[in-house]
Design a protein around this motif. Structure first.
Motif, short mmCIF file in Angstrom:
data_model
loop_
_atom_site.label_atom_id
_atom_site.label_comp_id
_atom_site.label_asym_id
_atom_site.label_seq_id
_atom_site.Cartn_x
_atom_site.Cartn_y
_atom_site.Cartn_z
N LEU A 8 34.78 1.39 -4.93
CA LEU A 8 35.72 0.68 -4.21
C LEU A 8 36.34 1.74 -3.31
O LEU A 8 36.84 1.05 -2.41
N ALA A 9 36.46 2.83 -3.85
CA ALA A 9 37.07 3.67 -2.94
C ALA A 9 36.57 3.88 -1.52
O ALA A 9 37.53 4.17 -0.48
N ASN A 10 35.42 3.68 -1.38
CA ASN A 10 34.77 3.68 -0.21
C ASN A 10 34.92 2.37 0.80
O ASN A 10 34.61 2.54 1.98
N ILE A 11 35.25 1.20 0.18
CA ILE A 11 35.49 0.03 0.76
C ILE A 11 36.65 0.00 1.97
O ILE A 11 37.61 0.39 1.35
N VAL A 12 36.02 -0.58 2.92
CA VAL A 12 37.22 -0.75 4.10
C VAL A 12 37.61 -2.22 4.38
O VAL A 12 36.77 -2.97 4.12
N ILE A 13 38.74 -2.34 4.19
CA ILE A 13 39.31 -3.93 4.13
C ILE A 13 40.31 -4.16 5.31
O ILE A 13 41.27 -3.42 5.74
N PRO A 22 30.70 1.06 3.51
CA PRO A 22 29.62 2.27 4.29
C PRO A 22 28.74 2.78 3.53
O PRO A 22 27.79 3.32 4.16
N VAL A 23 28.68 2.75 2.09
CA VAL A 23 27.65 3.17 1.35
C VAL A 23 26.31 2.16 1.58
O VAL A 23 25.31 2.77 1.63
N THR A 24 26.55 0.90 1.55
CA THR A 24 25.53 -0.16 1.44
C THR A 24 25.18 -0.61 2.83
O THR A 24 24.00 -1.13 3.27
N GLY A 25 26.37 -0.61 3.68
CA GLY A 25 26.23 -1.11 5.10
C GLY A 25 26.37 -2.72 4.98
O GLY A 25 26.45 -3.50 5.86
N LEU A 76 31.63 -10.67 -5.10
CA LEU A 76 31.68 -9.23 -4.63
C LEU A 76 30.54 -8.50 -5.11
O LEU A 76 29.95 -7.53 -4.78
N SER A 77 30.11 -8.88 -6.64
CA SER A 77 29.27 -8.01 -7.12
C SER A 77 27.57 -8.46 -6.65
O SER A 77 26.88 -7.68 -6.44
N ASN A 78 27.55 -9.79 -6.36
CA ASN A 78 26.37 -10.29 -5.71
C ASN A 78 26.12 -9.58 -4.25
O ASN A 78 25.07 -9.35 -3.77
N CYS A 79 27.12 -9.35 -3.65
CA CYS A 79 27.19 -8.77 -2.49
C CYS A 79 27.23 -6.99 -2.36
O CYS A 79 27.36 -6.38 -1.42
N GLU A 80 27.21 -6.41 -3.64
CA GLU A 80 27.05 -5.14 -4.00
C GLU A 80 28.56 -4.69 -3.30
O GLU A 80 28.44 -3.37 -3.28
N ILE A 81 29.42 -5.22 -3.32
CA ILE A 81 30.81 -4.48 -2.93
C ILE A 81 31.52 -3.95 -4.28
O ILE A 81 31.99 -2.88 -4.04
N ILE A 82 31.12 -4.41 -5.29
CA ILE A 82 31.58 -3.76 -6.54
C ILE A 82 30.26 -3.64 -7.52
O ILE A 82 29.37 -4.37 -7.58
N GLU A 83 30.30 -2.79 -8.39
CA GLU A 83 29.41 -2.73 -9.60
C GLU A 83 29.79 -3.13 -10.89
O GLU A 83 30.94 -3.29 -11.14
#
Length: 83
Positions: A8-13, A22-25, A76-83
């Motif tokens: 989540l540290a990489n996620i921009v909201i 930005p990791v997965t696009g 969020l998990s399905n969108c690969e925003i969280i693991e």
């Protein structure tokens, strides 16, 4: 249910609920409460802490927020925003 905050540290909201990884696009959008939940997760709060904050802020009962949070976290998990 607890979430790994490392990814989540990489996620921009954005303030409007646009969520970018930005990791997965991957790009997603969220409503106001979803954005609040995601920001709390990013800050390392537990789902229990988030649930209590949401209940205080939005005057919602526990069963409703519990179901909504599980659904949102699964999205969020399905969108690969969280693991």
């Amino acid at each position: 249910m607890e979430i790994e905050a490392a990814h989540l540290a990489n996620i921009v909201i954005s303030k409007d609920g646009l969520v970018f990884d930005p990791v997965t696009g991957n790009i997603s959008t969220s409503n106001t409460v979803g954005t609040v939940i995601l920001r709390y997760l990013k800050d390392g709060k537990t789902t229990s802490e988030i649930k209590h904050e949401i209940m205080k802020t939005y005057d919602v009962k526990e069963p409703a927020i519990e179901k909504d949070m599980i659904d949102f976290i699964n999205q969020l998990s399905n969108c690969e925003i969280i693991e």
